[in-house]
Scaffold this motif. Structure first.
Motif, PDB file in Angstrom:
ATOM      1  N   PHE A 200     -65.983  78.698 -20.645  1.00  0.00           N
ATOM      2  CA  PHE A 200     -64.735  78.124 -21.130  1.00  0.00           C
ATOM      3  C   PHE A 200     -64.590  76.702 -20.594  1.00  0.00           C
ATOM      4  O   PHE A 200     -65.018  76.389 -19.490  1.00  0.00           O
ATOM      5  CB  PHE A 200     -63.536  78.966 -20.692  1.00  0.00           C
ATOM      6  N   GLY A 201     -63.947  75.852 -21.387  1.00  0.00           N
ATOM      7  CA  GLY A 201     -63.859  74.440 -21.073  1.00  0.00           C
ATOM      8  C   GLY A 201     -64.726  73.632 -22.011  1.00  0.00           C
ATOM      9  O   GLY A 201     -64.532  72.433 -22.174  1.00  0.00           O
ATOM     10  N   THR A 202     -65.695  74.315 -22.624  1.00  0.00           N
ATOM     11  CA  THR A 202     -66.469  73.721 -23.698  1.00  0.00           C
ATOM     12  C   THR A 202     -66.013  74.357 -25.003  1.00  0.00           C
ATOM     13  O   THR A 202     -65.291  75.353 -25.010  1.00  0.00           O
ATOM     14  CB  THR A 202     -67.974  73.950 -23.503  1.00  0.00           C
ATOM     15  N   LEU A 261     -57.820  76.453 -25.373  1.00  0.00           N
ATOM     16  CA  LEU A 261     -58.757  75.345 -25.547  1.00  0.00           C
ATOM     17  C   LEU A 261     -58.035  74.084 -26.011  1.00  0.00           C
ATOM     18  O   LEU A 261     -58.340  72.973 -25.540  1.00  0.00           O
ATOM     19  CB  LEU A 261     -59.854  75.719 -26.544  1.00  0.00           C
ATOM     20  N   ILE A 262     -57.075  74.228 -26.919  1.00  0.00           N
ATOM     21  CA  ILE A 262     -56.327  73.049 -27.379  1.00  0.00           C
ATOM     22  C   ILE A 262     -55.553  72.431 -26.216  1.00  0.00           C
ATOM     23  O   ILE A 262     -55.500  71.195 -26.067  1.00  0.00           O
ATOM     24  CB  ILE A 262     -55.387  73.434 -28.535  1.00  0.00           C
ATOM     25  N   GLN A 263     -54.948  73.276 -25.360  1.00  0.00           N
ATOM     26  CA  GLN A 263     -54.271  72.745 -24.182  1.00  0.00           C
ATOM     27  C   GLN A 263     -55.267  72.029 -23.267  1.00  0.00           C
ATOM     28  O   GLN A 263     -54.974  70.950 -22.725  1.00  0.00           O
ATOM     29  CB  GLN A 263     -53.576  73.877 -23.424  1.00  0.00           C
ATOM     30  N   TRP A 264     -56.440  72.613 -23.114  1.00  0.00           N
ATOM     31  CA  TRP A 264     -57.502  72.004 -22.298  1.00  0.00           C
ATOM     32  C   TRP A 264     -57.903  70.657 -22.895  1.00  0.00           C
ATOM     33  O   TRP A 264     -58.079  69.669 -22.169  1.00  0.00           O
ATOM     34  CB  TRP A 264     -58.696  72.964 -22.251  1.00  0.00           C
ATOM     35  N   GLU A 265     -58.061  70.622 -24.223  1.00  0.00           N
ATOM     36  CA  GLU A 265     -58.457  69.390 -24.897  1.00  0.00           C
ATOM     37  C   GLU A 265     -57.380  68.313 -24.751  1.00  0.00           C
ATOM     38  O   GLU A 265     -57.696  67.132 -24.560  1.00  0.00           O
ATOM     39  CB  GLU A 265     -58.690  69.668 -26.387  1.00  0.00           C
ATOM     40  N   ALA A 332     -57.010  68.922 -35.146  1.00  0.00           N
ATOM     41  CA  ALA A 332     -56.470  69.100 -36.495  1.00  0.00           C
ATOM     42  C   ALA A 332     -57.410  69.930 -37.363  1.00  0.00           C
ATOM     43  O   ALA A 332     -56.957  70.780 -38.150  1.00  0.00           O
ATOM     44  CB  ALA A 332     -56.225  67.738 -37.139  1.00  0.00           C
ATOM     45  N   SER A 333     -58.714  69.707 -37.235  1.00  0.00           N
ATOM     46  CA  SER A 333     -59.683  70.443 -38.053  1.00  0.00           C
ATOM     47  C   SER A 333     -59.692  71.923 -37.706  1.00  0.00           C
ATOM     48  O   SER A 333     -59.712  72.784 -38.592  1.00  0.00           O
ATOM     49  CB  SER A 333     -61.084  69.847 -37.866  1.00  0.00           C
ATOM     50  N   VAL A 334     -59.672  72.236 -36.399  1.00  0.00           N
ATOM     51  CA  VAL A 334     -59.649  73.637 -35.973  1.00  0.00           C
ATOM     52  C   VAL A 334     -58.353  74.309 -36.418  1.00  0.00           C
ATOM     53  O   VAL A 334     -58.361  75.450 -36.908  1.00  0.00           O
ATOM     54  CB  VAL A 334     -59.817  73.734 -34.443  1.00  0.00           C
TER      55      VAL A 334
END
Length: 354
Positions: A200-202, A261-265, A332-334
């Motif tokens: 996770f993180g990737t 993941l979005i929060q991570w990004e 946005a794509s995800v």
């Protein structure tokens, strides 16, 4: 005898046709070429931002090289000063936007002690529900293994449903269950292989989860159960019910991983934009306060060095925006690809409501 064989064959074809044809991987479902999908979703965002910066620099330098007497243009009026004044305002606005995004992420972590307890209890309740359907019974804590355990359990449930059909089961019902089991097993094997070793993180964990087409499989399993409930053995119907319960657990699990993941990004986005904003501000202020337009005028490859200096300065000033562009493009794509949760399809596809 020939008539009987023909009838059996017809029933087999009909049963196979009942299973909706649907691509499993995200690339196949999206119907887009591999390069575009890689650029929008899969590529490292830092690499995308760097490639965009090189493109900007190359484009500006090429245009400057093609212009007749670029030094005269740089010294006429104040194009450099005007440009960097606008860039200075854009950098400050961009940093403010990133601070706002950071507050959005942080707001999810704030709450009173009872709210945090409710949040914890809800999480544990979901994990216990997953534990009832996976092997081992305690759901893994690692997001990659957590998703993989649900996918593997769904494949095992599908195999159990196929194994529960026997010689007395009508051919079309057996064919439909077998086709469903084959589709889930093949898709699950690919996804579990992708999840093996993913951390996770990737983007690897979510990328693999997006390749498990659970919504189509829920629809297929529900349709088979509704149409063949009277023809299938009770054990096969129970296995289908277990399969549906497992697949329905995958939906919130994938959405939870996507949210994390979005929060991570967004956190990474905030860090990289703020870090790149400092050199961008320094270069912009230097070009406004100390740089003499049109200097240095010495040629490099037949092009005045000033063209490369201005192009490089503009590129550095645009880096925070390019980083923002790269990350928002993937988010946005995800989000677009995962708008619907459950057995809903919001893209062009063949009608399977038969």
């Amino acid at each position: 005898m020939a008539d009987s064989d023909s009838a059996d064959e017809a029933r087999e074809v009909t049963g196979a046709d009942l299973v909706a044809e649907s691509a499993d991987s995200l690339r196949e479902r999206a119907g887009e070429n591999r390069v575009k999908l890689w650029l929008f979703i899969e590529a490292d965002r830092r690499l995308v931002a760097a490639a965009a910066a090189l493109f900007v620099f190359g484009s500006l330098a090429t245009i400057g090289a093609l212009v007749s007497n670029p030094i005269a243009l740089l010294r006429s009026g104040d194009p450099v000063e005007t440009t960097f004044q606008a860039l200075l305002g854009a950098i400050i606005t961009g940093v403010t936007l990133v601070v706002t995004l950071n507050q959005l992420v942080l707001s999810q972590e704030f709450g009173t002690i009872d709210q945090q307890r409710d949040r914890f209890d809800a999480t544990m309740s979901v994990r216990e529900s997953v534990g009832d359907h996976v092997d081992p019974e305690i759901a893994p804590s690692d997001p990659s293994r957590f998703v993989r355990s649900i996918v593997s359990a769904a494949a095992d449930d599908a195999d159990a449903a196929r194994a529960a059909t026997h010689a007395g089961t009508p051919a079309d019902a057996s064919a439909a269950v077998a086709a469903l089991a084959d589709g889930i097993r093949s898709n699950a094997d690919v996804v579990t292989e992708q999840l093996d070793g993913a951390s996770f993180g990737t983007f690897d964990v979510l990328s693999a989860a997006l390749d498990f087409n659970y919504s189509a499989k829920i629809y297929e399993a529900r349709r088979i159960r509704a149409r063949y409930a009277d023809d299938l053995p009770d054990s096969a119907v129970d296995a289908l019910d277990e399969l549906l319960a497992t697949l329905e657990l995958f939906a919130p699990a994938r959405e939870h991983v996507k949210t994390l993941l979005i929060q991570w990004e967004l956190i990474d986005l905030s860090r990289y934009v703020l870090l790149s904003a400092v050199p961008a501000l320094i270069v912009t202020l230097y070009m406004l306060l100390f740089h003499a337009p049109g200097t240095p005028a010495d040629p490099v490859f037949g092009v005045p060095l000033a063209v490369f200096v201005v192009s490089a300065a503009v590129t550095v000033a645009l880096v925070p925006f390019l980083v923002l562009l790269a990350y928002i493009l993937r988010i946005a794509s995800v989000t677009k690809r995962t708008l619907a949760i459950g057995p809903f399809t919001i893209r062009d596809t063949a009608d399977t409501n038969e």
